[in-house]
Scaffold this active site. Structure first.
Site, PDB file in Angstrom:
ATOM      1  N   GLU A  22       0.855  -1.187   0.000  1.00 48.43           N
ATOM      2  CA  GLU A  22       0.000   0.000   0.000  1.00 48.43           C
ATOM      3  C   GLU A  22       0.887   1.232   0.000  1.00 48.43           C
ATOM      4  O   GLU A  22       1.874   1.316   0.716  1.00 48.43           O
ATOM      5  CB  GLU A  22      -0.888  -0.043   1.242  1.00 48.43           C
ATOM      6  CG  GLU A  22      -2.170   0.757   1.097  1.00 48.43           C
ATOM      7  CD  GLU A  22      -1.958   2.236   1.328  1.00 48.43           C
ATOM      8  OE1 GLU A  22      -2.268   3.029   0.410  1.00 48.43           O
ATOM      9  OE2 GLU A  22      -1.487   2.597   2.414  1.00 48.43           O
ATOM     10  N   HIS A  23       0.510   2.224  -0.779  1.00 45.67           N
ATOM     11  CA  HIS A  23       1.412   3.306  -1.152  1.00 45.67           C
ATOM     12  C   HIS A  23       1.453   4.480  -0.168  1.00 45.67           C
ATOM     13  O   HIS A  23       2.410   5.240  -0.151  1.00 45.67           O
ATOM     14  CB  HIS A  23       0.982   3.836  -2.528  1.00 45.67           C
ATOM     15  CG  HIS A  23       2.113   4.302  -3.374  1.00 45.67           C
ATOM     16  ND1 HIS A  23       2.089   4.252  -4.744  1.00 45.67           N
ATOM     17  CD2 HIS A  23       3.309   4.830  -3.069  1.00 45.67           C
ATOM     18  CE1 HIS A  23       3.211   4.728  -5.238  1.00 45.67           C
ATOM     19  NE2 HIS A  23       3.971   5.095  -4.237  1.00 45.67           N
TER      20      HIS A  23
END
Length: 651
Positions: free
Chosen positions: A353-354
């Site tokens: 997840e960024h």
């Protein structure tokens, strides 16, 4: 007062850029769009530019100055900086699109040198898969410990401070779905027993594996393997099928938020399970099938240069297995910032997840994990433990509504996966060494090649995003390099103009690279424009409007149909990737090594005019043509000088 023993480098605060300079650079970034509009419509370019200049002047002398003052005041009240504390993270968390493909990044690891040759078409779980998984997770956590102990990248250096802060955002944290805007969990403390666990997902079942022993610290790789073997035995002998809760995290964010609330309302056990996942160090996803591409998917690749030492089909099937496929999408938890994925053949990679940190950070951690081959002799010397020691089940309690929700979420996830046109290109004819020898920044050179490839396939120009890291600042994240410029447009048009001379093309290439170098320097040193424009817009109060932001070209100049980012040389990666920001655009990540450039290209099959195969072919042509331009210029220069070898002035 700091002593030598506790000295810590101080990173400066991210500045609020100068208003007039930002708006001047913004005007400059509009020029290629205005030139295109003038060419297409016959409207006077000077008039188009004059109108935007007037709007910029009005804003500067009026509302813009007021917004700038508000931004200064916001910065004063912000603990770290005006951007990260108020806008940047919130921008990620408000996005409602599924994380699958759209937001999460992926890294494809090289095979281990000890990879058994007979396991490439394996299914079920294999001993080699578990050995490699144990080794990779152990190495990852070993790197984390070395960062925290300052054995590497000490905080006495600016790089050490920046890196330690960002690595800290990779572990013991997760994105939590909420309606309208998600939240990011607080990093769990080492005093919390849940913070010592790795989440292992096998056949869609969730488990905790204790990676740190209270007495010994990080467990040895043999102990990890022993616990992992026990988990896999349990997962493969349990009756029935696991509920596919993992796929719910791949869904649209409001839908996932609603389903998570439903899960928590069914049983407090579900709240405890979710808490355990959120607080855990990271995830390990063990696939039970080695993904292979259908033969029909490979026919279009035959005209492209084939990668050496591996088939294109193997390369892309490995890529898809890490990004996610229909067979393993439920075996992931997309809210975690770092997950290692290993299939039965031992092919491995990472995805994450960024929002907590940018992809460069996990890529550096992953390089450390992959750099050394599996060594199962490095046992921990811990006493042998009972088979149920050091791991536990994390079970979800479900009802009919949740089971139906998983089926619906899987349908939507498979639609996203099936629409993702994702491939790797290995360009092996030359790499960064040649680019440097010709006096060019490899990054700028590659960016211009992508501009040329885009134009040759789409017949128009588009706003182009390139990531720049503001790592020299405290809590710095990223800034936009607006790769499309008046200079890059002129270079591209010359390259497709049959009447343009080689000398003209070469001159325009040099000019465009100089411009890109300036844009990169500005973006990296806190003098970019897009984050500042974001801040100014957010300072507008209700009822306040200005022509500058109402201009359709303002939005068009940020429509990143070509979204790009470069990482390291990628010696330990087969490829990387992230999703296109627009259906009719591309997401492109690249690795520039001395003699090879690796591109990960993603678009949508439903996109109008886009195709990874088409773009890869155009990119190969662009890189070849650009080298030919430079080589011919070199020959001509040598003839003229008749003495010293040609060398473009270094930028």
């Amino acid at each position: 007062m700091q002593t030598a023993g506790n000295a810590r480098a101080i990173l400066p605060r991210l500045p609020v850029p100068d208003l007039e300079k930002t708006l001047s650079k913004y005007l400059d970034s509009l020029k290629p769009f205005l030139l295109e509009e003038a060419t297409r419509t016959g409207t006077s370019y000077d008039n188009l530019l004059a109108l935007r200049s007037k709007w910029v002047g009005d804003f500067t002398n009026g509302l813009g100055n007021l917004c700038q003052q508000r931004l200064y005041e916001l910065d004063k009240s912000s603990p770290d900086n005006w951007l990260d504390d108020n806008f940047w993270l919130k921008g990620y968390l408000q996005w409602r699109a599924p994380l699958l493909v759209n937001s999460n990044w992926w890294l494809v690891f090289n095979d281990d040198p000890l990879q058994p040759s007979d396991e490439h078409n394996s299914s079920g779980f294999t001993s080699w898969q578990l050995q490699r998984a144990s080794w990779l997770v152990h190495r990852t956590l070993e790197f984390k410990d070395k960062i925290e102990s300052q054995e590497i990248h000490p905080v006495t250096t600016r790089t050490g401070v920046w890196f330690q802060e960002n690595v800290g955002r990779m572990f013991n944290i997760a994105r939590i779905p909420q309606r309208d805007c998600d939240t990011l969990s607080v990093t769990s403390l080492s005093s919390d027993p849940l913070s010592h666990n790795v989440i292992v997902i096998v056949n869609n079942w969730f488990y905790t594996l204790r990676a740190y022993d209270p007495s010994y610290g990080l467990i040895g790789v043999e102990t990890f393997l022993s616990r992992l073997n026990a988990i896999v035995r349990d997962a493969t002998t349990r009756p029935g099928l696991a509920p596919e809760i993992g796929v719910l995290s791949a869904d649209e964010r409001d839908t996932w938020a609603s389903n998570l609330q439903c899960l928590k309302s069914i049983s407090p056990d579900n709240s405890r399970t979710h808490e355990a996942i959120v607080k855990a160090l990271m995830c390990l996803c063990l696939d039970n099938v080695t993904h292979t591409l259908p033969s029909s998917k490979n026919l279009s690749l035959s005209s492209l240069p084939q990668p050496s030492g591996i088939s294109q089909a193997s390369l892309d099937s490995h890529l898809h297995a890490i990004r996610s496929t229909a067979s393993n999408v439920s075996n992931h938890f997309f809210d975690k910032p770092f997950s290692i994925v290993v299939d039965p053949a031992g092919r491995a990679g990472a995805t994450g997840e960024h929002s907590p940190c940018d992809a460069l950070i996990p890529s550096i951690v992953a390089e450390y994990a992959v750099a050394e081959q599996v060594d199962m002799d490095s046992s921990s010397n811990l006493p042998e433990e009972p088979k149920n020691e050091g791991w536990d089940r994390l079970d979800w309690v479900t009802d009919d509504r949740i089971l139906q929700a998983t089926r619906s979420a899987r349908e939507r996830a498979e639609a996203i996966i099936n629409n993702s046109d994702d491939s790797i290109l290995w360009f092996e004819e030359y790499g960064s060494d040649w680019m440097k020898s010709a006096g060019f920044s490899p990054d700028a050179y590659i960016q211009l090649a992508m501009q040329l490839a885009w134009y040759c396939t789409m017949g128009e120009f588009t706003a182009t995003y390139e990531t720049a890291l503001t790592r020299m600042f405290h809590k710095g994240r990223t800034e936009t390099i607006r790769t499309l410029s008046e200079e890059s447009r002129a270079f591209v048009l010359a390259m497709v103009d049959l009447s343009a001379s080689n000398e003209s093309k070469h001159h325009l290439l040099q000019r465009a690279i100089r411009k890109h170098t300036t844009l990169t320097r500005d973006a990296s040193t806190g003098r970019g424009i897009d984050r500042h424009l974001l801040g100014l817009r957010n300072m507008l109060q209700e009822g306040e409007k200005c022509d500058l932001f109402e201009d359709p070209l303002f939005a068009k100049s940020q429509e990143w149909r070509l979204s790009t980012s470069g990482l390291s040389a990628g010696h330990y990666f087969r490829g990387t990737g992230f999703g296109a920001a627009y259906e009719n655009g591309y997401g492109i990540n690249y690795l520039a090594a001395p003699s090879i450039v690796k591109f990960g290209v993603e678009t949508k099959l439903s996109g109008d005019g886009t195709s990874t195969t088409k773009f890869k072919s155009a990119l190969v042509d662009a890189l070849r043509e650009m080298k030919n331009v430079v080589s011919v210029a070199s020959l001509n220069e040598n003839k003229d000088n008749n003495s010293e070898p040609y060398l473009v002035s270094r930028l």
